[in-house]
Design an enzyme around this catalytic site. Structure first.
Site, PDB file in Angstrom:
ATOM      1  N   LYS A   1      -6.830   3.386  -3.492  1.00  0.00           N
ATOM      2  CA  LYS A   1      -7.411   3.496  -2.172  1.00  0.00           C
ATOM      3  C   LYS A   1      -7.684   4.821  -1.727  1.00  0.00           C
ATOM      4  O   LYS A   1      -6.873   5.717  -1.930  1.00  0.00           O
ATOM      5  CB  LYS A   1      -6.182   2.833  -1.132  1.00  0.00           C
TER       6      LYS A   1
ATOM      7  N   ASP B   1       0.776  -1.093  -0.039  1.00  0.00           N
ATOM      8  CA  ASP B   1       0.065   0.112   0.078  1.00  0.00           C
ATOM      9  C   ASP B   1       0.847   1.087   0.169  1.00  0.00           C
ATOM     10  O   ASP B   1       1.585   1.640   1.045  1.00  0.00           O
ATOM     11  CB  ASP B   1      -0.950  -0.047   1.252  1.00  0.00           C
TER      12      ASP B   1
ATOM     13  N   LYS C   1      -9.951   0.322  -2.937  1.00  0.00           N
ATOM     14  CA  LYS C   1     -10.043  -0.021  -1.494  1.00  0.00           C
ATOM     15  C   LYS C   1     -10.427   1.137  -0.531  1.00  0.00           C
ATOM     16  O   LYS C   1      -9.963   2.452  -0.994  1.00  0.00           O
ATOM     17  CB  LYS C   1      -8.415  -0.314  -0.943  1.00  0.00           C
TER      18      LYS C   1
END
Length: 251
Positions: free
Chosen positions: A169, A105, A200
């Site tokens: 995300k 991430d 996400k």
């Protein structure tokens, strides 16, 4: 977050059963300790979630704590500030992968994007994509609460997807504004228009109703059945407890 309709226990149970397999069960607290990671891994195994997401120093502990269960171990790089040091971020990514991280991430250097300097944004994402050379999913954090309105969120989404992100995300969960349905809608439309990619949601997810809001958005924009662990994740530290409650309330 916008208000959600009242849900019956049966509705809540159905949402919980959809949402739990999408969870990236997360502990990125500043005071996180090894004991908390043990608790996180136990909950992840009990729920059969998609992944756990932890600080890089806890990757090895998670791999041991999950006992070979098919739950991915994700970690964060360039987190949470979204700096612009590409070399350092690549080095951190390489080390995380050596330690056994299975998903990365990455915080986009969103400050550069807000200044209109797009090359550093693309360069960082592409550089990290290149070192994830065994197909490890790359999730790029846009920090939508700082980007603010739909235009920069859409631009950030396009750049991330075009530069190799597997997921985009919403946020780090470390800013005053985290995930919002409005940002998620913009991001889903960017994924739809790009033709591939996942979403996400992270930051502020606490209740079954929160999960229901985002699942409904995904169903409406991408179609029923689109939201699977390969295309949608819900990143949360406290959401699992409410989902488990709802799941277990209805046989």
């Amino acid at each position: 977050m916008t208000a959600s309709p009242m849900l019956s226990p049966q509705d809540e149970a159905g949402i919980a059963r959809r949402a739990i397999p999408l969870l990236d069960l997360t502990d990125l607290g500043d005071a996180c300790r090894a004991s908390a990671i043990d608790t996180l891994c136990r909950a992840a195994r009990e729920g059969s979630v998609a992944a756990v997401c932890v600080w890089p120093q806890f990757v090895g502990q998670c791999l041991r704590g999950l006992h070979g269960d098919p739950i991915a171990v994700a970690t964060v790089v360039n987190f949470p500030t979204g700096g612009e040091d590409i070399e350092r971020t690549v080095e951190d990514t390489v080390q995380a992968l050596r330690d056994g991280a299975q998903e990365i991430d990455l915080v986009m250097p969103y400050g550069a994007l807000l200044r209109g300097e797009l090359a550093p944004v693309r360069d960082m994402i592409q550089a990290v994509r290149e070192v994830c050379d065994q197909g490890q999913p790359l999730k790029v954090i846009l920090e939508t609460g700082v980007l603010g309105n739909s235009e920069p969120i859409a631009e950030a989404s396009r750049i991330a997807l075009e530069s190799g992100a597997d997921f985009i995300k919403t946020s780090t969960g470390k800013t005053a504004v985290s995930a919002t349905p409005e940002a998620a809608e913009v991001m889903l439309k960017a994924i739809r228009d790009h033709g591939s990619g996942g979403l996400k949601i992270s930051g502020g997810l606490k209740t079954v109703a929160n999960a229901a809001t985002y699942l409904s958005l995904a169903d409406g924009i991408m179609g029923p059945g689109w939201a699977t662990p390969k295309t949608m994740r819900l990143g949360a530290s406290s959401l699992y407890a409410d989902l488990a409650r709802a799941r277990d309330a209805v046989p």
